[in-house]
Design a protein around this motif. Structure first.
Motif, mmCIF file in Angstrom:
data_model
loop_
_atom_site.group_PDB
_atom_site.id
_atom_site.type_symbol
_atom_site.label_atom_id
_atom_site.label_comp_id
_atom_site.label_asym_id
_atom_site.label_seq_id
_atom_site.Cartn_x
_atom_site.Cartn_y
_atom_site.Cartn_z
ATOM 1 N N THR A 151 0.852 -1.185 0.000
ATOM 2 C CA THR A 151 0.000 0.000 0.000
ATOM 3 C C THR A 151 0.889 1.236 0.000
ATOM 4 N N ALA A 152 0.302 2.361 -0.368
ATOM 5 C CA ALA A 152 1.045 3.619 -0.311
ATOM 6 C C ALA A 152 1.487 3.908 1.118
ATOM 7 N N GLN A 153 0.623 3.609 2.073
ATOM 8 C CA GLN A 153 0.941 3.866 3.477
ATOM 9 C C GLN A 153 2.097 3.006 3.956
ATOM 10 N N ASP A 154 2.131 1.739 3.552
ATOM 11 C CA ASP A 154 3.255 0.878 3.940
ATOM 12 C C ASP A 154 4.570 1.427 3.398
ATOM 13 N N MET A 155 4.561 1.886 2.150
ATOM 14 C CA MET A 155 5.789 2.427 1.568
ATOM 15 C C MET A 155 6.214 3.712 2.269
ATOM 16 N N GLN A 156 5.248 4.539 2.626
ATOM 17 C CA GLN A 156 5.564 5.776 3.359
ATOM 18 C C GLN A 156 6.201 5.440 4.706
ATOM 19 N N GLN A 157 5.656 4.445 5.395
ATOM 20 C CA GLN A 157 6.202 4.058 6.695
ATOM 21 C C GLN A 157 7.596 3.454 6.552
ATOM 22 N N LEU A 158 7.804 2.653 5.498
ATOM 23 C CA LEU A 158 9.122 2.045 5.284
ATOM 24 C C LEU A 158 10.175 3.109 4.994
ATOM 25 N N PHE A 159 9.866 4.028 4.099
ATOM 26 C CA PHE A 159 10.858 5.054 3.765
ATOM 27 C C PHE A 159 11.102 6.007 4.929
ATOM 28 N N ARG A 160 10.096 6.244 5.759
ATOM 29 C CA ARG A 160 10.321 7.060 6.958
ATOM 30 C C ARG A 160 11.355 6.384 7.856
#
Length: 261
Positions: A151-160
């Motif tokens: 999901t977009a949210q998972d990718m945002q959390q990973l890159f954070r």
């Protein structure tokens, strides 16, 4: 920015998933369809990269260890396959997997830990909707309903977590950022940005999806952007949409740097 993004997304004939985070304020400044699960295509290679580096950190492993490349892992669209390599260092595999989206390298990396171990790690670090369930180019398994998803949210959390350095030691995190910063595909997020801006990002694409996600490094204000497009019928049009969204977001943050927004 919001009105401009609304207009582009409304005009796009495909499903657009976007999430943007300001790393200076830790604020999500824009998102749409951030929690919807979709086919990850090659952006699954980012959590695979991090999982392997975490494994090396835990086991005191080396990037210089050499792996044989089994014939069954050889697939098209691979610089390793083109060169007829029969072995490669782990650093080579991770580098090609990420910067040219090499599918042969990815398949060797998947065998390194196994799908179950990857998925356990993804869940452990909070990527609850990210799963690797097939090797690259295994469309038969995909037809059976097994796909790599996120999901977009998972990718945002990973890159954070990559940006903040909370998953790996500084040494291993530097390896991750170095590899992601060498990305060679610039048809999407960088498409309409004329400046020589540094990004640590990863693209992904299949016939029906186009994605680009990562960190944009500015002078005083870094940010995350992920644009993921599904139900695509024209890949170039999808990449143009990603580029247009990225340019609007980039101009928003650069104006803030200049104190004009």
């Amino acid at each position: 920015m919001h009105k401009q993004l609304d207009r582009i997304i409304a005009q796009c004939p495909y499903k657009v998933h976007v999430i943007v985070e300001d790393y200076k304020t830790n604020e999500i400044v824009w998102k749409i369809r951030a929690e919807k699960i979709f086919s990850s295509a090659s952006i699954i290679k980012v959590p695979i990269l991090i999982a392997i580096l975490a494994h090396l950190q835990k086991t005191n492993g080396s990037l210089n260890q050499v792996f044989k490349i089994a014939p069954e892992n050889m697939v098209d669209f691979s610089v390793i396959t083109e060169q007829k390599q029969i072995r490669a260092t782990l650093h080579e595999l991770l580098l090609w997997m990420t910067i040219t989206s090499d599918n042969t390298a990815t398949n060797v990396c998947i065998d390194l830990l196994g799908m179950d171990a990857f998925n356990d790690y993804f869940n452990e670090i909070g990527l609850h909707n990210t799963r690797v369930q097939r090797k690259m180019m295994d469309f038969e398994r995909q037809k059976l309903g097994f796909d790599n998803v996120t999901t977009a949210q998972d990718m945002q959390q990973l890159f954070r977590k990559i940006y903040r350095g909370t998953l790996l030691t500084s040494e291993w995190n530097a390896v991750a950022l170095d590899i992601l910063s060498k990305q060679r595909s610039h048809e999407s997020l960088k498409r309409y940005i004329a400046d020589d801006v540094k990004m640590a990002h990863k693209t992904g694409g299949l016939d029906t999806v186009d994605h680009d996600t990562g960190i944009v490094f500015l002078e005083v204000r870094d940010y995350f952007i992920g644009v993921f497009i599904t139900e695509v019928t024209d890949n170039d049009k999808a990449r143009q949409t990603i580029g247009a969204i990225s340019k609007i977001v980039y101009e928003h943050f650069t104006k803030q740097e200049e104190g004009t927004d």
